[in-house]
Motif scaffolding. Structure first.
Motif, short mmCIF file in Angstrom:
data_model
loop_
_atom_site.label_atom_id
_atom_site.label_comp_id
_atom_site.label_asym_id
_atom_site.label_seq_id
_atom_site.Cartn_x
_atom_site.Cartn_y
_atom_site.Cartn_z
N ASP A 94 -15.51 32.76 11.64
CA ASP A 94 -17.57 31.84 11.33
C ASP A 94 -17.81 32.51 12.41
N GLY A 95 -16.94 33.25 13.78
CA GLY A 95 -18.34 34.17 14.47
C GLY A 95 -17.15 34.68 14.94
N LEU A 96 -17.73 35.44 16.91
CA LEU A 96 -16.98 35.72 17.47
C LEU A 96 -16.72 35.36 19.17
N ALA A 97 -15.86 35.42 19.62
CA ALA A 97 -15.96 34.93 21.14
C ALA A 97 -15.42 36.57 22.05
N VAL A 98 -16.52 36.21 23.00
CA VAL A 98 -16.83 37.16 23.85
C VAL A 98 -16.31 36.89 25.17
N TYR A 99 -15.99 37.45 25.97
CA TYR A 99 -15.66 37.28 27.36
C TYR A 99 -16.84 37.67 27.99
N TYR A 100 -17.36 36.80 29.21
CA TYR A 100 -19.28 36.67 29.36
C TYR A 100 -19.33 38.58 30.15
N HIS A 101 -19.10 39.16 31.10
CA HIS A 101 -19.16 39.84 31.87
C HIS A 101 -19.56 41.49 30.80
N LEU A 102 -17.97 41.24 29.74
CA LEU A 102 -17.94 42.51 28.53
C LEU A 102 -19.21 42.27 27.31
N ALA A 103 -19.56 40.81 27.21
CA ALA A 103 -20.26 40.71 26.63
C ALA A 103 -21.83 40.96 27.01
N LEU A 104 -21.71 40.94 28.46
CA LEU A 104 -23.30 41.27 29.34
C LEU A 104 -23.36 43.17 28.62
N LEU A 105 -22.04 43.54 29.19
CA LEU A 105 -22.26 44.79 28.58
C LEU A 105 -22.40 45.98 27.10
N ARG A 106 -22.95 44.71 26.58
CA ARG A 106 -22.47 44.91 25.16
C ARG A 106 -23.85 44.40 24.42
N PRO A 107 -24.34 44.33 24.40
CA PRO A 107 -25.39 42.69 24.00
C PRO A 107 -26.17 43.58 23.15
N LEU A 108 -26.61 44.29 23.41
CA LEU A 108 -27.39 44.90 21.99
C LEU A 108 -26.75 44.99 20.29
N MET A 109 -25.17 45.91 20.60
CA MET A 109 -24.28 45.53 19.79
C MET A 109 -23.67 43.97 18.87
N LEU A 110 -23.83 43.00 20.15
CA LEU A 110 -23.40 41.24 19.95
C LEU A 110 -24.73 41.19 19.56
N HIS A 111 -26.02 41.50 19.60
CA HIS A 111 -26.83 40.51 18.92
C HIS A 111 -26.70 41.09 17.49
N ARG A 112 -26.87 42.61 17.00
CA ARG A 112 -26.90 43.58 15.96
C ARG A 112 -25.90 42.31 14.94
N ILE A 113 -25.01 42.31 15.69
CA ILE A 113 -23.79 41.37 14.88
C ILE A 113 -24.29 40.05 14.08
N GLN A 114 -24.68 39.50 15.25
CA GLN A 114 -25.55 38.02 15.24
C GLN A 114 -26.32 37.68 13.65
N ASN A 115 -27.08 38.93 14.42
CA ASN A 115 -28.85 38.75 13.08
C ASN A 115 -28.64 39.45 11.45
N GLU A 116 -26.98 40.40 11.61
CA GLU A 116 -26.59 40.98 10.87
C GLU A 116 -25.66 40.15 9.29
N LEU A 117 -24.96 39.39 10.20
CA LEU A 117 -23.95 39.52 9.50
C LEU A 117 -23.95 37.53 9.79
N LYS A 118 -25.26 36.94 10.59
CA LYS A 118 -25.57 35.67 10.87
C LYS A 118 -24.07 34.50 11.09
N VAL A 119 -23.76 34.80 11.88
CA VAL A 119 -22.83 34.26 12.60
C VAL A 119 -23.60 34.09 14.62
N PRO A 120 -22.22 32.80 15.00
CA PRO A 120 -22.84 32.80 15.86
C PRO A 120 -21.35 33.65 17.20
#
Length: 189
Positions: free
Chosen positions: A122-148
């Protein structure tokens, strides 16, 4: 999850299926990445037994019908199987999050999408230090796949501020009341 806990008066439980015994003891399994692909075609008997026993115990405790369970596993096949078995015991929808290691250079948008679809997550879980390194890719997944995208483990004020200013709103914390207090102070939420 704290607001869900307060609204319902019940806890939310995160069930994390860890790496199986075979991955830790088999000298032929040289990496977690290799191990994940072993489970893609067929789940090992140890993992199958663990998932079945977990579902039986959750059912015995009447937690499967609570609607307050979140399953995670770094192994897409294990996560998919947990979701399949949970459906046998209850009609309640299980929430599944696929943790991804953005530190691994092989993680691309395409790979995350493929693993999510395979796991039926239903969604992804990402460690926060790593999420801050690649936020654009994560937002793309969130927006295109409509997942949290759940960011973990956010346990202090600075981490919370960083995660929120990068546009992530779903956090996993060992201290949800403290995080909620910071957000109330900042945003009046």
């Amino acid at each position: 999850f704290d607001s869900l806990n307060e609204a319902s008066g019940k806890n939310v439980y995160l069930i994390d299926f860890k790496k199986c015994h075979d991955a830790l003891t088999d000298p032929l399994v040289s990496s977690v990445y290799h191990f994940a692909h072993l489970h893609k075609k067929k789940i090992c008997t140890d993992c199958e037994s663990l998932i079945q026993e977990t579902m039986k115990e959750l059912n015995r405790l009447d937690l499967l019908n609570s609607g307050r369970l979140i399953f995670t596993s770094t192994q897409p096949r294990v996560l998919r199987r947990a979701k399949e078995l949970a459906a046998i015991y209850t009609s309640k929808r299980m929430i599944t999050l696929l943790p991804v290691d953005l530190h691994h250079l092989g993680y691309s948008y395409e790979r995350m999408k493929e693993e999510m679809e395979y796991a039926r997550a239903d969604g992804l879980a990402v460690y926060y230090h790593l999420a801050l390194l690649r936020p654009l890719m994560l937002h793309r997944i969130q927006n295109e796949l409509k997942v949290p995208i759940a960011i973990w483990t956010v346990n202090d004020e600075k981490a919370l501020f960083d995660v929120l200013t990068h546009g992530f709103g779903l956090i996993i914390s060992d201290y949800p009341r403290e995080m909620k207090s910071h957000m109330q102070r900042w945003f009046g939420v």
